[in-house]
Every structure is written in structure tokens, then in C-alpha cells.
Design an enzyme around this catalytic site. Structure first.
Site, PDB file in Angstrom:
ATOM      1  N   PHE A 145     -18.504  -5.177  18.454  1.00 13.21           N
ATOM      2  CA  PHE A 145     -19.412  -5.519  19.211  1.00 13.21           C
ATOM      3  C   PHE A 145     -18.946  -5.549  20.563  1.00 13.21           C
ATOM      4  O   PHE A 145     -18.065  -6.274  21.170  1.00 13.21           O
ATOM      5  CB  PHE A 145     -19.641  -7.007  18.770  1.00 13.21           C
ATOM      6  CG  PHE A 145     -20.700  -7.808  19.689  1.00 13.21           C
ATOM      7  CD1 PHE A 145     -21.972  -7.686  19.251  1.00 13.21           C
ATOM      8  CD2 PHE A 145     -20.347  -8.535  20.901  1.00 13.21           C
ATOM      9  CE1 PHE A 145     -23.145  -8.327  20.148  1.00 13.21           C
ATOM     10  CE2 PHE A 145     -21.444  -8.912  21.603  1.00 13.21           C
ATOM     11  CZ  PHE A 145     -22.745  -8.900  21.357  1.00 13.21           C
ATOM     12  N   ASP A 230     -11.519  -4.032  25.187  1.00 10.24           N
ATOM     13  CA  ASP A 230     -12.805  -5.041  25.471  1.00 10.24           C
ATOM     14  C   ASP A 230     -12.014  -6.327  25.003  1.00 10.24           C
ATOM     15  O   ASP A 230     -11.905  -6.786  23.882  1.00 10.24           O
ATOM     16  CB  ASP A 230     -13.866  -4.800  24.709  1.00 10.24           C
ATOM     17  CG  ASP A 230     -14.932  -5.807  24.992  1.00 10.24           C
ATOM     18  OD1 ASP A 230     -14.823  -6.933  25.345  1.00 10.24           O
ATOM     19  OD2 ASP A 230     -16.115  -5.589  24.630  1.00 10.24           O
ATOM     20  N   LYS A 259     -16.708 -13.877  29.561  1.00  6.41           N
ATOM     21  CA  LYS A 259     -16.822 -14.999  28.801  1.00  6.41           C
ATOM     22  C   LYS A 259     -15.869 -16.274  29.580  1.00  6.41           C
ATOM     23  O   LYS A 259     -16.625 -16.777  30.565  1.00  6.41           O
ATOM     24  CB  LYS A 259     -16.257 -14.957  27.438  1.00  6.41           C
ATOM     25  CG  LYS A 259     -17.435 -14.151  26.618  1.00  6.41           C
ATOM     26  CD  LYS A 259     -17.602 -14.360  25.038  1.00  6.41           C
ATOM     27  CE  LYS A 259     -18.915 -13.953  24.606  1.00  6.41           C
ATOM     28  NZ  LYS A 259     -18.554 -12.666  24.125  1.00  6.41           N
TER      29      LYS A 259
HETATM   30  C1  LIG Z   1     -19.648 -11.340  23.949  1.00  8.55           C
HETATM   31  C2  LIG Z   1     -18.858  -9.974  24.182  1.00  8.55           C
HETATM   32  C3  LIG Z   1     -19.519  -8.986  24.702  1.00  8.55           C
HETATM   33  C4  LIG Z   1     -20.874  -9.439  25.659  1.00  8.55           C
HETATM   34  O1  LIG Z   1     -20.777 -10.184  26.600  1.00  8.55           O
HETATM   35  P1  LIG Z   1     -22.210 -11.008  27.375  1.00  8.55           P
HETATM   36  O2  LIG Z   1     -21.700 -11.712  28.332  1.00  8.55           O
HETATM   37  O3  LIG Z   1     -22.620 -11.555  26.050  1.00  8.55           O
HETATM   38  O4  LIG Z   1     -22.770  -9.770  27.557  1.00  8.55           O
HETATM   39  C5  LIG Z   1     -18.877  -7.922  24.922  1.00  8.55           C
HETATM   40  N1  LIG Z   1     -17.633  -7.581  24.136  1.00  8.55           N
HETATM   41  C6  LIG Z   1     -17.332  -8.611  23.278  1.00  8.55           C
HETATM   42  C7  LIG Z   1     -16.145  -8.498  22.706  1.00  8.55           C
HETATM   43  C8  LIG Z   1     -17.694  -9.832  23.353  1.00  8.55           C
HETATM   44  O5  LIG Z   1     -17.347 -10.750  22.319  1.00  8.55           O
END
Ligand SMILES: *Cc1c(COP(=O)(O)O)cnc(C)c1O
Length: 404
Positions: A145, A230, A259
Site C-alpha cells: 500500500f 516507504d 503521516k
Molecule cells: C498512508 C500511506 C501512504 C499514503 O499516504 P496518504 O497521506 O494517505 O497519501 C503511503 N504509504 C504508506 C505505507 C501508507 O501507510
């Protein structure tokens, strides 16, 4: 019978009436919060065990973050990157130091940080590695994700996230997560990057086998491929370290952050990398109107300072052991799987018992808010300010839900 003095049912109906149904929220309507606790429009209190998908690692309305936001609101909120403002350098320097990298590129949402990472890796591939024009590929993992843009969902393996949003962006190769041989085999002379979550959050806090991340690091170095981690959900204290990669002593070429970087106040994301990578971008080649704005920087500076103390990473590691012990005690008592790293847990509920959704609804009725991810899996990610007693409360309530 619905108690007509309660404000919640009407507020839930109104919310459903006026929005696209791209979410299926629990039927609670929150009006205020502090620390690890939420209060709804009817005055009921809930322990927050989701923390805005880890955007609220420091809890709701952390005093140091709120004070920074208030002070900045009274001075300057936006300049655009056409001009430099007085919060910008401090934010970039302090975050770069936290990451051990030369440079920072600020954006807003996580998906934008991922898009930035992809663009930088491709340009690096053409300009530094010497990949033939238009041939760059990036290796990603099944169950990933990374966000919701059209390019990012192009390499999602979740049909809900992907179906009917094509045509899809080419240039991605998907391999099983945690399988180093498959990843190594997928790398060719046109591979510019491997993009991975060091722990897959949305997939249910899936921790790869020990040695996987160091193996990825090694093969990326050997094959001249960028390792992009990520850490948007796994980073910034969540797992008991600043970055999930730290647990295996791995340093990626690029950190993607988001986040919690915004302190639960404003969206702040960033890419951190060394100058030989981020330096490929020249003026006009990438940007964002709101990226690195003064309010975002003022809040994020304090986030970085909170992390620089190490206190939150320590809390997460120590309290995470208590959470682990409590949850492992429920194995065979309604749980069939438990994965814990710091204050981050993925729980597989016996599917014969109830769905993850049903478990979360029952937990909500008992004053604990959590969120299902897939099927019978739920994730717990409380704010890192949660106390031992509050962890015990969450585990006890879960035990009672599972006992029926
Ligand atoms: C939440 C998340 C994203 C995307 O972040 P948004 O601020 O919702 O665009 C990307 N990578 C990971 C691992 C995430 O948990």
C-alpha cells in the site's frame, strides 16, 4: 429503539448523505480529543487504537505541537516555494539530520512523497545510471500500500484499490513480499529502484522474514538500484525505533515519510535522500504549492524535535512488549495470528468467530476504536503516549469481544 436524545444517529446519517461512499466508517461521530482519548458528540469516550493510521503518533493535540501551530498561525501560514520562509531551513536540516541524509524534499500527503520518490528514481535512472530512455522499471511487492493516485494504484495488488482505474502506468514489476530470490530475479539492467514498506501496514502489519531487508539492501547496492523505503506508516517511532529499517540496521537510499510528520495537525510528507539522488531535480521539474509551507514546517520541526529525544521510540518499544504479551495471551482464544512491532499490531481473528469489521464494531461499543484491514484482520496502532493501564484496557476489552 434509537434514543432520540442521542446526536450520533442523525450525525451518522448526515455524513452518509453528503459524501461519496469511498469509506465505510464506524458509526461514531467524534467532536474532541486529547492524548489517546476521543470524545463523541454524545459525550462518550473512546480509547484511540488507530491514531489516524499512525498520523497521530504523539497523540491528539500534543501541547508542544499545538503551541507551535498556534504561534505560526499568528505569524505566517503560506508563501509558496516561490519565496523562502524562516521555518523552511530548520525543518529541512533537522529532518535530514534525523534521517542521516543530505537533503529533504517536502510535500504534503504520503502519496505525493511516493510519487516524488518514483519521479526521482526514474530521473536518477536516466541521468546517473544510464538507463535507455523510457525503459526504467521499479520493483514493488505484492500486498503493497503506497497510496491512491493513478500511478500508485497501477501497481497495487488489491483489486478494490485498482480495478476500473486503468489505463495503468507501466514500469512496475510486482514480486512476492519477503522473497529475496524473487526480488533479485526481477531486477534487470533497467531497474532503477526497489520500492518497499519495511513492514506492510495496510496488509495487516506484515513483518518480512529476518534478513530480508538487509538482503534487499545488499542486492540494491550490488546492482546499482535505489532502495526506497516507504516509512510513511512504519516510521517516526511507531515500531519502537525511528524507522522500521533500523531494526535490521538497514539504511535505504530514500526514506518516504508522511503521516506522523504532520503531528496530526497538518498534512506533511517528505522524501529524504543524499545529494547524489535528490540532486537530479532542477528548478521546474517537480513541486507543490503547499509543500513545505510555514505552518507545516513549524509543526514538523517540533515533531522532529520530539523524535530527536528518543522518548517516543523508547515508549513504543517498551509498551509494545506489554501489548505483545497481552495479545499473545489471546492466541487460541479467538486470535489465530498476532504480529507486533513496537506499538503496532496486526491481529488475525478466527474467521469462524467474526469478521474484523464486527470485532471493531463490538470494540467501539466497549469504548475502544480500532480498524479492520482485510477480512478478519485488525490493526492496533495507538498513539505512542498511551499508558500501560490503557494498553491493558484495550487488551481486556478485546478479550471480552472475542469471548463473545
Ligand atoms: C498512508 C500511506 C501512504 C499514503 O499516504 P496518504 O497521506 O494517505 O497519501 C503511503 N504509504 C504508506 C505505507 C501508507 O501507510
Amino acid at each position: 429503539m434509537v434514543d432520540d436524545k442521542l446526536r450520533t444517529p442523525g450525525a451518522v446519517r448526515d455524513a452518509e448523505r453528503w459524501t461519496a461512499h469511498n469509506y465505510h466508517p464506524l458509526p461514531v461521530v467524534i467532536s474532541s480529543a486529547e492524548g489517546a482519548w476521543l470524545t463523541d458528540v454524545d459525550g462518550r469516550r473512546y480509547l484511540d487504537c488507530l491514531a489516524g493510521y499512525s498520523a497521530l503518533n504523539f497523540g491528539h493535540r500534543h501541547p508542544q505541537l499545538i503551541a507551535a501551530a498556534h504561534a505560526q498561525l499568528d505569524r505566517l501560514t503560506l508563501t509558496s516555494r516561490a519565496f523562502i520562509h524562516d521555518q523552511f531551513a530548520d525543518f529541512c536540516r533537522e529532518l535530514a539530520e534525523l534521517c542521516g541524509k543530505d537533503l529533504v524534499l517536502p510535500m504534503n500527503t504520503g502519496a505525493e512523497a511516493v510519487e516524488t520518490g518514483i519521479k526521482v528514481a526514474r530521473k536518477w535512472g536516466y541521468q546517473v545510471k544510464g538507463v535507455a530512455a523510457g525503459q526504467a522499471n521499479i520493483v514493488v511487492a505484492e500486498g503493497n500500500f503506497h497510496g491512491r493516485t493513478t500511478t500508485i494504484v497501477s501497481f497495487s495488488t488489491d483489486e478494490d484499490a485498482r480495478a476500473d482505474f486503468g489505463p495503468y502506468t507501466p514500469g512496475f514489476t510486482v514480486v512476492p513480499y519477503g522473497d529475496l530470490d524473487a526480488l533479485t530475479a526481477a531486477i534487470d539492467e533497467n531497474t532503477v529502484a526497489v520500492l518497499l514498506e519495511p513492514i506492510q501496514g495496510e496488509q495487516g502489519v506484515v513483518v518480512p522474514p529476518e534478513g530480508y531487508l538487509p538482503g534487499v539492501r545488499q542486492v540494491c547496492t550490488e546492482r546499482n538500484v535505489l532502495f526506497i523505503a516507504d516509512e510513511i506508516q512504519s516510521g517516526l517511532g511507531r515500531t519502537g525505533a525511528t524507522f522500521a529499517c533500523d531494526h535490521e540496521g538497514v539504511v535505504p537510499d530514500m526514506y518516504l515519510l508522511g503521516k506522523a510528520l504532520g503531528g496530526g495537525i497538518v498534512p506533511v510528507s517528505a522524501v529524504a535522500a543524499n545529494a547524489d539522488v535528490l540532486g537530479v531535480l532542477k528548478p521546474g521539474q517537480h513541486g507543490s504549492t503547499f509543500g513545505g509551507n510555514p505552518l507545516a514546517c513549524a509543526v514538523a520541526i517540533e515533531v522532529v524535535r520530539l523524535l530527536a529525544t528518543g522518548e517516543f521510540q523508547r515508549r513504543s518499544a517498551e509498551l509494545g512488549e506489554r501489548l505483545r504479551a497481552g495479545l499473545e495471551g489471546l492466541l487460541g482464544k479467538g486470535l489465530v495470528g498476532v504480529r507486533v512491532r513496537g506499538l503496532w499490531a496486526g491481529l488475525d481473528i478466527d474467521p469462524a468467530l467474526m469478521s474484523g469489521r464486527e470485532a471493531c464494531e463490538r470494540l467501539a461499543a466497549r469504548g475502544v476504536l480500532a480498524k479492520d484491514t482485510h477480512g478478519s484482520t485488525i490493526r492496533l496502532a495507538p498513539p505512542l503516549v498511551i499508558t500501560e493501564e490503557e494498553i491493558d484496557l484495550a487488551v481486556t476489552q478485546l478479550a471480552e469481544v472475542l469471548a463473545g
